[in-house]
Design a protein around this motif. Structure first.
Motif, PDB file in Angstrom:
ATOM      1  N   GLN A  45      66.270  51.980  34.321  1.00  0.00           N
ATOM      2  CA  GLN A  45      67.439  52.646  33.734  1.00  0.00           C
ATOM      3  C   GLN A  45      67.052  53.542  32.562  1.00  0.00           C
ATOM      4  O   GLN A  45      67.598  54.631  32.384  1.00  0.00           O
ATOM      5  N   LEU A  46      66.090  53.072  31.744  1.00  0.00           N
ATOM      6  CA  LEU A  46      65.698  53.839  30.554  1.00  0.00           C
ATOM      7  C   LEU A  46      64.644  54.889  30.857  1.00  0.00           C
ATOM      8  O   LEU A  46      64.420  55.801  30.057  1.00  0.00           O
ATOM      9  N   GLY A  47      63.965  54.726  31.981  1.00  0.00           N
ATOM     10  CA  GLY A  47      62.977  55.716  32.368  1.00  0.00           C
ATOM     11  C   GLY A  47      61.654  55.609  31.643  1.00  0.00           C
ATOM     12  O   GLY A  47      60.879  56.576  31.588  1.00  0.00           O
ATOM     13  N   VAL A  48      61.373  54.444  31.073  1.00  0.00           N
ATOM     14  CA  VAL A  48      60.098  54.223  30.382  1.00  0.00           C
ATOM     15  C   VAL A  48      59.572  52.845  30.753  1.00  0.00           C
ATOM     16  O   VAL A  48      60.355  51.923  31.017  1.00  0.00           O
ATOM     17  N   PRO A  49      58.245  52.665  30.781  1.00  0.00           N
ATOM     18  CA  PRO A  49      57.694  51.321  31.031  1.00  0.00           C
ATOM     19  C   PRO A  49      57.911  50.436  29.807  1.00  0.00           C
ATOM     20  O   PRO A  49      57.664  50.852  28.673  1.00  0.00           O
ATOM     21  N   ALA A  53      50.692  44.559  31.812  1.00  0.00           N
ATOM     22  CA  ALA A  53      49.949  43.323  32.067  1.00  0.00           C
ATOM     23  C   ALA A  53      48.885  43.105  31.002  1.00  0.00           C
ATOM     24  O   ALA A  53      48.249  44.045  30.524  1.00  0.00           O
ATOM     25  N   GLN A  54      48.749  41.826  30.624  1.00  0.00           N
ATOM     26  CA  GLN A  54      47.693  41.417  29.694  1.00  0.00           C
ATOM     27  C   GLN A  54      47.139  40.091  30.210  1.00  0.00           C
ATOM     28  O   GLN A  54      47.603  39.026  29.826  1.00  0.00           O
ATOM     29  N   GLY A  55      46.143  40.192  31.128  1.00  0.00           N
ATOM     30  CA  GLY A  55      45.672  38.994  31.807  1.00  0.00           C
ATOM     31  C   GLY A  55      46.767  38.480  32.722  1.00  0.00           C
ATOM     32  O   GLY A  55      47.332  39.228  33.536  1.00  0.00           O
ATOM     33  N   ARG A  56      47.092  37.208  32.586  1.00  0.00           N
ATOM     34  CA  ARG A  56      48.175  36.617  33.385  1.00  0.00           C
ATOM     35  C   ARG A  56      49.526  36.748  32.699  1.00  0.00           C
ATOM     36  O   ARG A  56      50.532  36.312  33.247  1.00  0.00           O
ATOM     37  N   ARG A  57      49.544  37.330  31.517  1.00  0.00           N
ATOM     38  CA  ARG A  57      50.782  37.465  30.764  1.00  0.00           C
ATOM     39  C   ARG A  57      51.185  38.928  30.717  1.00  0.00           C
ATOM     40  O   ARG A  57      50.506  39.807  31.265  1.00  0.00           O
ATOM     41  N   VAL A  58      52.287  39.202  30.074  1.00  0.00           N
ATOM     42  CA  VAL A  58      52.724  40.568  29.861  1.00  0.00           C
ATOM     43  C   VAL A  58      52.941  40.784  28.376  1.00  0.00           C
ATOM     44  O   VAL A  58      53.167  39.836  27.616  1.00  0.00           O
ATOM     45  N   ARG A  59      52.862  42.020  27.962  1.00  0.00           N
ATOM     46  CA  ARG A  59      53.141  42.376  26.575  1.00  0.00           C
ATOM     47  C   ARG A  59      54.083  43.564  26.546  1.00  0.00           C
ATOM     48  O   ARG A  59      54.158  44.340  27.508  1.00  0.00           O
ATOM     49  N   LEU A  60      54.810  43.687  25.441  1.00  0.00           N
ATOM     50  CA  LEU A  60      55.730  44.796  25.291  1.00  0.00           C
ATOM     51  C   LEU A  60      54.959  46.087  25.028  1.00  0.00           C
ATOM     52  O   LEU A  60      53.972  46.101  24.272  1.00  0.00           O
ATOM     53  N   THR A  61      55.396  47.169  25.644  1.00  0.00           N
ATOM     54  CA  THR A  61      54.803  48.475  25.384  1.00  0.00           C
ATOM     55  C   THR A  61      55.335  49.022  24.060  1.00  0.00           C
ATOM     56  O   THR A  61      56.304  48.499  23.483  1.00  0.00           O
TER      57      THR A  61
END
Length: 313
Positions: A45-49, A53-61
């Protein structure tokens, strides 16, 4: 204009606080797959990532952090709106959920509840005992409306999510066994006890407070024994196994332990109350904050002195 969805933004905000999709799902009573799907939809919806991915986890961009920075005032205004609506629909009535660390419950929360019964009988307080650091997690998650904690455990004063209210500076007295050479000395400082064996927890806020107080006095305390409960700590002090710092707010009488006031320059712990930004405008929350402030101003225990035998709980 982007299609802003408050619920999806709340999920992103919670992920920032909790760190993982699983913890976010638990906090919001969702499944991890539902959390991931909602955040994927928000990113589209916002058009941005928003996640990477950070290994098996995720992090905020960086884009996600930018979004949260600029939407934080929206959450504040929503808190204010809810508070205004509650005041409008309930008048002086309402329930306030309070998270408080153990020694604050009898010293501050209970006197405040008693006063509220007289002054504002329509305000109900529901108490949840929590460690000082945990109280802010509960406040962030929306599980409590007001958190009583120690300033040492509080977020930065610049944190836009909270309104923080200082309540009191609680002096720390030293507990000595009756046979200690300094038990009845005319005056006493922490430096006088630099060579003593100390009793405090292996980790957590009380360990940090004890270490910082001693280091500020010029020495690193030798930890002879480790305990986190006041019953265990004072039993060991009574047995002559060491000395310990005890918050005056927690003190009650106990034979066999001598409590000594460390004077005007002695260490203190600072107790604060906090609400989510905007929540302080609600009448019920405001009444509870005022009652806690009155309890802090009038309920301070007397100073310990040579020959005073007390315990803490």
């Amino acid at each position: 204009m982007a299609d802003w969805d408050i619920r999806k933004l709340q999920i992103l905000r919670t992920l920032r606080e909790r760190g993982t999709v699983t913890a976010t799902a638990e906090a919001l009573h969702m499944t991890p797959s539902a959390v991931s799907q909602q955040l994927t939809n928000l990113s589209r919806q916002l058009g941005v990532p928003l996640l990477e991915a950070q290994g098996r986890r995720v992090r905020l961009t960086d884009a996600a952090r930018l979004v949260l920075t600029h939407t934080e005032p929206v959450f504040e205004q929503l808190e204010r709106t809810e508070a205004v609506l509650a005041a409008y629909s309930q008048g002086e009535a309402g329930e306030v959920r309070v998270g408080a660390f153990s020694t604050a419950v009898p010293a501050l929360v209970v006197p405040a509840v008693r006063a509220l019964r007289e002054a504002h009988p329509g305000v109900t307080v529901r108490v949840r005992e929590a460690e000082a650091a945990e109280a802010y997690d509960l406040l962030t998650a929306g599980d409590v409306d007001l958190a009583l904690s120690l300033a040492a455990e509080a977020p930065s004063a610049a944190d836009a999510r909270f309104t923080q209210v200082p309540l009191l500076a609680d002096p720390l007295d030293v507990a000595l066994p009756p046979g200690h050479p300094l038990a009845t000395a005319p005056a006493l400082t922490l430096t006088d006890l630099a060579t003593d064996s100390w009793i405090f927890g292996g980790s957590g806020p009380w360990s940090d407070i004890t270490r910082r107080a001693c280091e500020a006095a010029g020495f690193s305390p030798h930890q002879g024994h480790s305990a986190s409960g006041w019953t265990a700590i004072l039993a060991m002090v009574e047995a002559g196994m060491g000395v310990a710092l005890v918050p005056r707010m927690a003190a009650t009488r106990r034979d066999g332990v001598m409590m000594r006031d460390l004077g005007p320059d002695g260490p203190v712990r600072h107790v604060t109350a906090a609400v989510r930004k905007g929540g302080e405008t609600g009448r019920a929350v405001r009444h509870v904050l005022e009652a806690l402030g009155d309890a802090a101003a009038t309920g301070a225990p007397p100073s310990a002195s040579p020959g005073t035998a007390v315990s803490a709980s």
